[in-house]
Design an enzyme around this catalytic site. Structure first.
Site, PDB file in Angstrom:
ATOM      1  CE1 TYR A  33      -0.730  -0.755   7.415  1.00  0.00           C
ATOM      2  CE2 TYR A  33      -1.994   0.919   6.265  1.00  0.00           C
ATOM      3  CZ  TYR A  33      -1.645  -0.406   6.450  1.00  0.00           C
ATOM      4  OH  TYR A  33      -2.202  -1.375   5.656  1.00  0.00           O
ATOM      5  CG  ASP A  38       2.768   6.837   2.664  1.00  0.00           C
ATOM      6  OD1 ASP A  38       1.872   7.243   1.898  1.00  0.00           O
ATOM      7  OD2 ASP A  38       2.698   5.765   3.291  1.00  0.00           O
ATOM      8  CE  LYS A  80      -5.431   5.131   2.285  1.00  0.00           C
ATOM      9  NZ  LYS A  80      -6.201   4.171   3.023  1.00  0.00           N
TER      10      LYS A  80
HETATM   11  C1  PLP Z   1      -0.165   6.369   4.759  1.00  0.00           C
HETATM   12  C2  PLP Z   1      -0.536   5.103   4.039  1.00  0.00           C
HETATM   13  N1  PLP Z   1       0.338   4.528   3.205  1.00  0.00           N
HETATM   14  C3  PLP Z   1       0.038   3.405   2.530  1.00  0.00           C
HETATM   15  C4  PLP Z   1      -1.172   2.783   2.691  1.00  0.00           C
HETATM   16  C5  PLP Z   1      -1.484   1.518   1.934  1.00  0.00           C
HETATM   17  O1  PLP Z   1      -2.435   1.776   0.975  1.00  0.00           O
HETATM   18  P1  PLP Z   1      -3.389   0.588   0.424  1.00  0.00           P
HETATM   19  O2  PLP Z   1      -4.338   0.256   1.531  1.00  0.00           O
HETATM   20  O3  PLP Z   1      -4.041   1.172  -0.785  1.00  0.00           O
HETATM   21  O4  PLP Z   1      -2.478  -0.557   0.096  1.00  0.00           O
HETATM   22  C6  PLP Z   1      -2.120   3.339   3.542  1.00  0.00           C
HETATM   23  C7  PLP Z   1      -3.441   2.692   3.731  1.00  0.00           C
HETATM   24  O5  PLP Z   1      -4.229   3.036   4.546  1.00  0.00           O
HETATM   25  C8  PLP Z   1      -1.789   4.522   4.251  1.00  0.00           C
HETATM   26  O6  PLP Z   1      -2.658   5.054   5.112  1.00  0.00           O
END
Ligand code: PLP
Length: 438
Positions: free
Chosen positions: A144, A245, A272
């Site tokens: 994700y 990521d 985050k």
């Molecule tokens: C690994 C990862 N990348 C990107 C995101 C997307 O972040 P946001 O919810 O701040 O858009 C998340 C969200 O949980 C995530 O866990």
């Protein structure tokens, strides 16, 4: 006890059903028969609107590494609020936070702020396309990365869609254009040979390879060091950028996952924890890649705005949060993570329930699978496992511990040994309940 149809949470949900689709405005917090509505939080605890107290191991899906209402973060954010929350001008706060992050990440010379992890990943993918002039991206099956169409591909393919070692690209959301699927190469996680061979095959068309070193939705198994090294080598070979990521994994260590694994990506997506509890995202990397955003010579290769990007409330709270996270704070987070993982693993052994924990640092996931968890497919739950997971989650909740769906727990700095003991005790009792299932 949950569920309680006479609770205030239930009546709020009833009210929400009229004005929000399914009563919900964020799929991740949906819960049947109704979600618990939060009233307030303090340190590692949350109180719901019915006055029930919980130890919070969700921490807004890993983003609150200092728990709730930390005095230093309240101070930083409210001081800025009194000065103004957002301007159509830059502020010094964005330089302060950028400098701190650059100083921690050797792979990063420059950084650009955004409002969410979704946006961070999107801008990283677009930066790779702008830099290379290529269209395709590669990403791992089951990982994700937020809701950008390209990043969402093959997030949850059902077993009947599983090719052998070459996963096919499967739409996550209805309406995903075929062109998006055609421009995403899905690679298996933790299978170096298969991933490298797919990347080599599509190499000349690939702008980048996007990987999360410990992908939560794909099971939270840490990447093998050899896998990340393999991706590092092959991306150099084919001229594609390697993007980490680290929206979640930046909470694993002082220099994030890249420091722990000792692999330098070309670009990093952050989010985050770097916002100190406020909405945030960032894309970061080497100066020459980040130059695609540089407006000094006129329209940049990749223009990027964002009304609330780098707003000073987020920047100031983020800076305070990051300053609190020194090496000693990470050592403590590692210790409590290890204590919870081994405490719960021990309870699995005692109760004879198949499964255990995976994870690293302040993150862990509880699996009910009788096999090693290495990737999306090995983490894919059977019906029986899902049933055990559901009983466990409910058991935990009714013992005053909140964990995210699918057994994810994210720990926080205010968790004292006494709280850690309570988390392990609640999980152990919930496992006894699971063990009593037929
Ligand atoms: C690994 C990862 N990348 C990107 C995101 C997307 O972040 P946001 O919810 O701040 O858009 C998340 C969200 O949980 C995530 O866990």
């Amino acid at each position: 006890m949950y569920p309680d149809l006479t609770s205030r949470s239930h009546s709020l949900y009833d009210r929400a059903l009229a004005s929000l689709p399914g009563g919900n405005t964020r799929t991740t917090v949906f819960m049947q028969p109704y979600p618990i509505y939060a009233a307030r939080g303090e340190d590692c605890r949350i109180w719901d609107v019915d006055g029930n107290e919980f130890i919070d191991c969700i921490n807004n899906f890993t983003s609150l590494i200092h728990g709730h209402a930390h005095p230093a973060l309240i101070e930083a954010a409210t001081r800025q609020l009194a000065l103004g929350s957002a301007f159509g001008l830059p502020t010094e706060s964005e330089i302060d936070l950028a400098e701190l992050l650059v100083s921690r990440l050797p792979s990063v010379d420059q950084i650009r702020f955004a409002n969410s992890g979704t946006e961070a990943v999107m801008m990283a993918l677009k930066a790779a396309r702008a830099f290379t002039g290529r269209a395709k991206i590669a990403k791992c099956e089951g990982a994700y990365h937020g809701s950008y169409d390209y990043a969402e591909v093959s997030l949850d393919p059902a077993p009947d869609m599983w090719g052998r070692n070459a996963p096919v690209s499967v739409a996550y959301a209805r309406g995903t254009p075929d062109n998006v699927l055609a421009d995403v190469v899905t690679i298996p996680f933790n299978d170096t040979e298969a991933a490298v061979s797919l990347i080599r095959e599509h190499g000349p068309e690939l702008a980048c390879v996007l990987v999360d070193p410990m992908p939560n939705r794909a099971g939270l198994a840490p990447a093998d060091h050899a896998y990340l090294q393999g991706l590092r080598k092959i991306t150099r070979e084919v001229g594609a950028l390697l993007i980490f990521d680290e929206v979640i994994t930046f909470r694993l260590g002082y220099r994030g996952a890249q420091g722990l694994w000792d692999v330098d990506p070309d670009l990093t997506a952050l989010g985050k924890i770097i916002g100190g509890g406020f909405p945030v995202g960032a894309v970061a990397g080497r100066r020459d890649y980040m130059a695609v955003f540089d407006p000094r010579a006129g329209k940049p290769a990749l223009p990027h705005g964002g009304t609330f990007s780098a707003n000073p409330v987020t920047m100031r709270a983020g800076l305070a949060a990051m300053q609190l996270l020194d090496e000693a704070a990470f050592a403590r987070l590692d210790d409590i993570g290890q204590a919870v993982r081994s405490g719960i693993d021990e309870a699995f052994r005692r109760t004879g329930v198949p499964g255990g924990t995976v994870g690293r640092g302040s993150l862990l996931k509880i699996h009910f699978a009788d096999r090693p968890i290495r990737d999306y497919r090995s983490a894919y739950t059977t019906e029986r496992e899902a049933q055990r997971q559901a009983v466990f989650s409910r058991g935990l909740l009714n013992r005053g511990v909140l964990a995210a769906g699918y057994g994810l727990m994210a720990l926080s700095t205010p968790m004292t040994d006494a709280y850690i003991g309570k988390i392990i005790a609640a999980a152990s009792e919930a496992l006894v309940e699971v063990a009593s299932l037929a």
